[in-house]
Design a protein around this motif. Structure first.
Motif, mmCIF file in Angstrom:
data_model
loop_
_atom_site.group_PDB
_atom_site.id
_atom_site.type_symbol
_atom_site.label_atom_id
_atom_site.label_comp_id
_atom_site.label_asym_id
_atom_site.label_seq_id
_atom_site.Cartn_x
_atom_site.Cartn_y
_atom_site.Cartn_z
ATOM 1 N N THR A 104 52.460 40.094 48.473
ATOM 2 C CA THR A 104 52.629 39.317 47.248
ATOM 3 C C THR A 104 51.308 39.220 46.491
ATOM 4 N N VAL A 105 50.219 38.984 47.223
ATOM 5 C CA VAL A 105 48.910 38.893 46.571
ATOM 6 C C VAL A 105 48.589 40.208 45.860
ATOM 7 N N PRO A 143 37.768 34.984 44.873
ATOM 8 C CA PRO A 143 39.197 34.811 44.601
ATOM 9 C C PRO A 143 40.106 35.463 45.648
ATOM 10 N N SER A 157 42.564 45.703 38.790
ATOM 11 C CA SER A 157 43.137 44.922 37.699
ATOM 12 C C SER A 157 42.042 44.477 36.727
ATOM 13 N N LEU A 158 40.915 44.037 37.256
ATOM 14 C CA LEU A 158 39.831 43.549 36.389
ATOM 15 C C LEU A 158 39.179 44.689 35.617
ATOM 16 N N HIS A 215 50.675 42.429 44.774
ATOM 17 C CA HIS A 215 51.576 42.540 43.619
ATOM 18 C C HIS A 215 51.087 41.682 42.460
ATOM 19 N N LEU A 216 50.574 40.496 42.777
ATOM 20 C CA LEU A 216 50.055 39.629 41.716
ATOM 21 C C LEU A 216 48.915 40.313 40.970
ATOM 22 N N TYR A 217 48.163 41.126 41.700
ATOM 23 C CA TYR A 217 47.059 41.858 41.073
ATOM 24 C C TYR A 217 47.504 43.233 40.570
ATOM 25 N N ASP A 218 48.818 43.442 40.510
ATOM 26 C CA ASP A 218 49.390 44.688 40.000
ATOM 27 C C ASP A 218 49.089 45.896 40.857
ATOM 28 N N TYR A 259 53.104 37.949 52.567
ATOM 29 C CA TYR A 259 52.339 37.274 51.521
ATOM 30 C C TYR A 259 51.120 38.057 51.066
ATOM 31 N N LEU A 295 42.693 43.706 43.042
ATOM 32 C CA LEU A 295 42.097 42.835 42.018
ATOM 33 C C LEU A 295 40.995 43.571 41.251
#
Lengths: 430, 430
Positions: free
Chosen positions: A169-170, A104, A146-147, A172-175, A166, A143
């Protein structure tokens, strides 16, 4: 057959530790007389990964929980045959590529991020800190955290923070919490900012900040994405899977090629096969591809040096261009490292692995050809390995040898398209 | 089990043509009295795809060469179980996602691009033309042409050409020629540029240019990435694979959800399952998720309309917001379409498929949650389906029902990170 897959049940249950089989003993990490680098390690790393760092056990269990997350994110990864590329090259060689790009996060980095997050949590940590340059490693650790339910703080080199929005951003998407480094969060960062509020930052500075942050927080550990023995250990899941995949088609690699920055993708793919070479069961050539502009293996010296710029890490015996060497700003950011994993360095020193250099134009040419014939757009880092594989396949064309060439395909290039664009538009200087 | 895979041998050998099993006859495409749209089709499309467009044969052979390329680019694609998302939602439902994002171009579009390139070449074409908005379809067709040895000309909406440089880079990597539309290459383009040299372009204009280009070149055909019957036919490889994958785990979907723009991903995934529903062998709910800002199925009218803005296509019976409707510039560019594939529209009209709307904030929320719990970053288009799946999983939590929810996961969001960034930074307006 184009794709050789494994079932989830075939996910390796143990990592392979090459320290058990080295032809000579690995020179231990050490510290200078005035240094406290090794004494500080238990505050920075969980006891579990420190045990692995020193271990000479041949096989180390992959915890059930780690295997579960490996499966969740899609392991085992596929081994593909590059028939389109072979046809274009008109070579009798068979080219295989082991696809870490389908993770991912788009690279192999997640293999150790998951393991390191797991052990940190087991040791009671609530948060992990790390540095990131281009952002690959920071994405993977974010990630993994996060998991596994941990917080994550990433010190990102200021210039990348601005130029690669970006990747941020990735994360941030995974906190993941992403700070431009130098930052106000650490004493070291504040000191640099006081002198220059617009300091561009460096990987060395970011490492120092991430280490300071973890050092001062009892509920945090520090993590590293390459170089160290335990990182390469975790990555052996790549080579162990590939061995099973070659066995399924009753073949073996004659040449194994990977790119090297810190050495974790190469080491992870190569070590299980190296075991067979060392025991006489496999006749295989191991090629490590590095940027011509950062020629650690081909022009560096094999000696003790720091892993970071500031000298916070222990001294490690490795090929190095000097810990103050500043590699030029090449697009393959993941390979901009002055040193090399001590385990890979030792094998090079023993003549078991051979370094090869690739320049920027050559690598993007190879990447474009790969995209054209196979569809997959490789990361600039991965392109180094592809270029060397193409060279070897062309040699086979001349000699008529039907060699099996395995590329360890470390990642995709979808977040590195600027480099390809510069290449296509003729803006690359070398 | 996290990942249900198929071997290459299990790649479907035939596409499924739902025209053979529709509860009512599909209203044929037609033209206005003064129009020549249908008369012109043989100059625009190969006879092979025109035959498929009209066919009512239930099963249509996938040519061996197409199956070969399907395998080369990684088909069959995997079906994943979203255990991380299920756990987060604390739902008794099981959520599965069929991963078209792992295609080298990152979406399902390649399934029909390969087929269309194959048939065009078989009919003697040397070049394909098409239009692209965000660039997904243009990338897929460029790669298909590269793999099959055709030239490719992509008319890219001018505003996207400027705003999405990296999609252009991807097409260039696949040797596609990319022109900002309106362009000087066509009479229609020149006419518009004469009036406004900085015209932002539109999908309608780009379609007109690509059609004109192919119309005037005997060695070129025009291609479309969605809406038409033969496009949806080619995409049924998705649903046919998914059926085999559910059979492997002895399960069936109770709910199948996909996003809809032109309808090809949804139709391709749904039709094989719809066949079983129509024959009474499957009890499954089919949900089509569309943007609240472009509510074709939920607020459009079921009537004859043009597929493009300029009225160059035949009239098709479909749900439509009017061919002059200009959808707002939402991040899910692939769903900005005023109409709907006639095959999907008919099933909606018959009450067999239900439309659902999702707004921008909701979809990015769903996408971020998916990234957090599963790792994969979904395309904004795909997020529509994820949002609806989450809603259904939450209903199951209330009722305690252990439903199987299948998401057709049309693509990844790695080239759409600006939308996520706007969401995270709070810049989205709805």
């Amino acid at each position: 057959m184009y794709k050789i897959t494994l079932s989830e049940k075939e996910t390796p249950k143990k990592w392979y530790n090459i320290a058990a089989d080295l032809p000579v003993e690995l020179p231990p990490s050490t510290q200078t007389e005035e240094g406290h680098q090794i004494d500080n390690l238990p505050k920075l790393f969980s006891k579990y990964v420190l045990q692995q760092e020193m271990s000479t056990e041949r096989w180390i269990d992959i915890p059930k929980e780690v295997r579960k997350v490996y499966k969740q994110i899609g392991r085992p990864s596929a081994l593909f045959r590059a028939t389109g590329l072979e046809k274009y090259l008109d070579t009798p060689a068979k080219i295989y590529y082991k696809r870490e790009d389908q993770s991912p996060v788009g690279s192999h980095k997640l293999n150790t991020a998951i393991a390191q997050a797991y052990y940190a949590k087991k040791a009671g940590a609530e948060r992990l800190t790390t540095e990131t340059g281009a952002g690959q490693w920071g994405s993977a650790l974010s990630l993994a955290c996060s998991l596994l339910g941990l917080d994550c703080t990433v010190y990102m080199v200021n210039v990348s923070f601005k130029q690669k929005p970006y990747r941020k951003t990735v994360m941030h998407l995974y906190d993941g919490e992403v700070l431009p480094s130098p930052s106000n969060r650490t004493e070291f960062g504040r000191k640099i900012l006081a002198e220059d509020p617009n300091h561009p930052g460096s990987l060395g500075i970011a490492i120092s900040e991430a280490m300071e942050d973890a050092f001062n927080d009892d509920s945090a550990f520090y993590t590293l994405g390459s170089v160290l023995n335990h990182v390469l250990l975790h990555q052996t899941v790549i080579g162990l899977e590939a061995q099973k995949q070659f066995a399924k088609i009753d073949e073996k690699p004659d040449i194994l090629v990977g790119c090297v920055g810190g050495g974790s993708n190469f080491g992870g793919a190569a070590f299980p096969f190296m075991k067979d070479k060392l025991s006489g069961d496999l006749d295989c050539q191991f090629l490590a591809a590095e940027p011509a502009s950062c020629p650690t293996l081909t022009q560096g010296e094999y000696k003790y040096d720091y892993g970071d710029t500031a000298g916070l890490t222990p001294l490690m015996k490795m090929y190095t261009l000097g810990h103050e060497f500043v590699p030029p700003s090449v697009h393959a950011g993941g390979l901009r490292y002055h040193g090399m994993a001590p385990l890979v360095a030792l094998l090079v020193n023993q003549g078991l692995v051979e370094g090869r250099t690739v320049n920027q134009t050559e690598l993007f040419q190879a990447g474009k050809l790969f995209a054209n014939t196979e569809g997959v757009i490789p990361a600039p880092e991965t392109c180094h390995a592809i270029k060397v594989a193409i060279d070897e396949a062309n040699k086979c064309k001349k000699t008529g040898e039907e060699k099996n060439i395995m590329i360890t395909f470390s990642g995709h290039g979808l977040l590195d398209l600027q480099g390809y664009d510069d290449f296509i538009e003729g803006h690359l200087t070398q």
